[in-house]
Design a protein around this motif. Structure first.
Motif, PDB file in Angstrom:
ATOM      1  N   ASP A   1     -45.755  15.250  -0.028  1.00  0.00           N
ATOM      2  CA  ASP A   1     -44.916  15.450  -1.733  1.00  0.00           C
ATOM      3  C   ASP A   1     -44.015  16.686  -2.145  1.00  0.00           C
ATOM      4  O   ASP A   1     -42.777  15.751  -2.869  1.00  0.00           O
ATOM      5  CB  ASP A   1     -45.467  15.935  -2.364  1.00  0.00           C
TER       6      ASP A   1
ATOM      7  N   SER B   1     -43.820  16.491  -9.432  1.00  0.00           N
ATOM      8  CA  SER B   1     -45.122  16.775 -10.346  1.00  0.00           C
ATOM      9  C   SER B   1     -46.148  16.655  -9.125  1.00  0.00           C
ATOM     10  O   SER B   1     -47.176  17.362 -10.111  1.00  0.00           O
ATOM     11  CB  SER B   1     -44.745  15.298 -11.704  1.00  0.00           C
ATOM     12  N   LYS B   2     -46.554  15.857  -8.698  1.00  0.00           N
ATOM     13  CA  LYS B   2     -47.733  15.746  -7.836  1.00  0.00           C
ATOM     14  C   LYS B   2     -47.511  16.863  -6.443  1.00  0.00           C
ATOM     15  O   LYS B   2     -46.403  16.939  -5.924  1.00  0.00           O
ATOM     16  CB  LYS B   2     -47.540  13.829  -7.239  1.00  0.00           C
ATOM     17  N   LYS B   3     -48.847  17.930  -5.819  1.00  0.00           N
ATOM     18  CA  LYS B   3     -48.852  18.899  -5.494  1.00  0.00           C
ATOM     19  C   LYS B   3     -49.756  18.772  -4.521  1.00  0.00           C
ATOM     20  O   LYS B   3     -49.626  19.307  -4.379  1.00  0.00           O
ATOM     21  CB  LYS B   3     -48.783  19.655  -6.773  1.00  0.00           C
ATOM     22  N   GLU B   4     -49.939  17.622  -3.634  1.00  0.00           N
ATOM     23  CA  GLU B   4     -50.847  17.458  -2.380  1.00  0.00           C
ATOM     24  C   GLU B   4     -50.961  18.097  -1.138  1.00  0.00           C
ATOM     25  O   GLU B   4     -51.323  19.029  -0.874  1.00  0.00           O
ATOM     26  CB  GLU B   4     -51.960  15.843  -2.221  1.00  0.00           C
TER      27      GLU B   4
ATOM     28  N   ASN C   1     -43.375  11.343  -0.158  1.00  0.00           N
ATOM     29  CA  ASN C   1     -43.313  10.013  -0.218  1.00  0.00           C
ATOM     30  C   ASN C   1     -42.387   9.974  -1.359  1.00  0.00           C
ATOM     31  O   ASN C   1     -41.902  10.363  -1.883  1.00  0.00           O
ATOM     32  CB  ASN C   1     -44.578  11.033  -1.137  1.00  0.00           C
TER      33      ASN C   1
END
Length: 221
Positions: A99, A34-37, A125
């Motif tokens: 991520d 869901s997190k896309k850094e 992460n």
């Protein structure tokens, strides 16, 4: 310079041509966190997967040991948020975590899978993912004639799909001496070995059998 590096240096341009025609990143795109850094692509080759991931993530790092592959990546698949680095996957060196860590058709070239997986787990992460796709075979190293017969059998389907000119170029690459020498050094895991090795290294990971490959998904929860 190790053997794998030399082999990929020799086939970089043609490898990219063939891979570009047959490229399918669906498995990696459909399993993103869901997190896309930040995302790390291990064994990025000519940058096809890194290029597509760059449309979803703020920062993409692609590593490979072949300078020629990386030069093709920088020339053909470079974006402002992608960094390509010459780095051995067995010695990952990063100050920040990711991520998403991905690898496609690279692990059968590596010697110390357990060490690499441990490093990957340290670099991902919380709530991040590791996704690996690699070749599977009940025969560790296939004989050269199998690949030549495969290239012959695929020629007509490739003519229909890509046109005669492209099919001929694919065929020439697939039976070329440098490519066959590379394939002769590949060492594949059996399906059961995947379950035994990765199941222990990545507890609760999910396995997906996809013909010539097995996909592995692990979430850092």
């Amino acid at each position: 310079m190790n053997t794998t590096e030399i082999q990929f240096d020799r086939v970089a341009e043609e490898y990219d041509f063939v891979a570009s025609l047959m490229n399918d990143n669906t498995f990696f795109i459909s399993n993103m966190p869901s997190k896309k850094e930040r995302v790390l692509d291990i064994g990025c080759g000519s940058g096809l997967l890194a290029d597509e991931l760059s449309t979803y993530f703020n920062e993409v790092i692609g590593i490979d040991i072949s300078n020629e592959m990386l030069e093709v990546a920088k020339r053909k698949h470079q974006r402002s948020n992608i960094t390509y680095l010459n780095m051995d996957a067995e010695y990952l060196s990063f100050g920040n975590k990711f991520d998403y860590i991905v690898s496609r058709t690279t692990f059968h070239h590596l010697n110390n899978i357990s060490s690499i997986i441990r490093q990957m787990k340290e670099l991902v992460n919380d709530d991040g993912k590791i996704v690996i796709l690699d070749n599977v075979s009940e025969i560790e190293t296939l004989p050269r004639y199998v690949y030549i017969l495969g290239a012959i059998q695929e020629f007509i389907p490739h003519c229909v799909r890509f046109g005669i000119k492209n099919a001929m170029r694919i065929f020439k690459h697939n039976i070329s001496k440098p490519w066959l020498e590379h394939l002769a050094s590949d060492k594949y895991l059996s399906e059961q070995s995947y379950y035994d090795i990765y199941g222990q290294l990545l507890p609760n990971c999910k396995f997906y059998k996809m013909g010539w490959a097995i996909g592995i998904i692990w979430e850092n929860q």
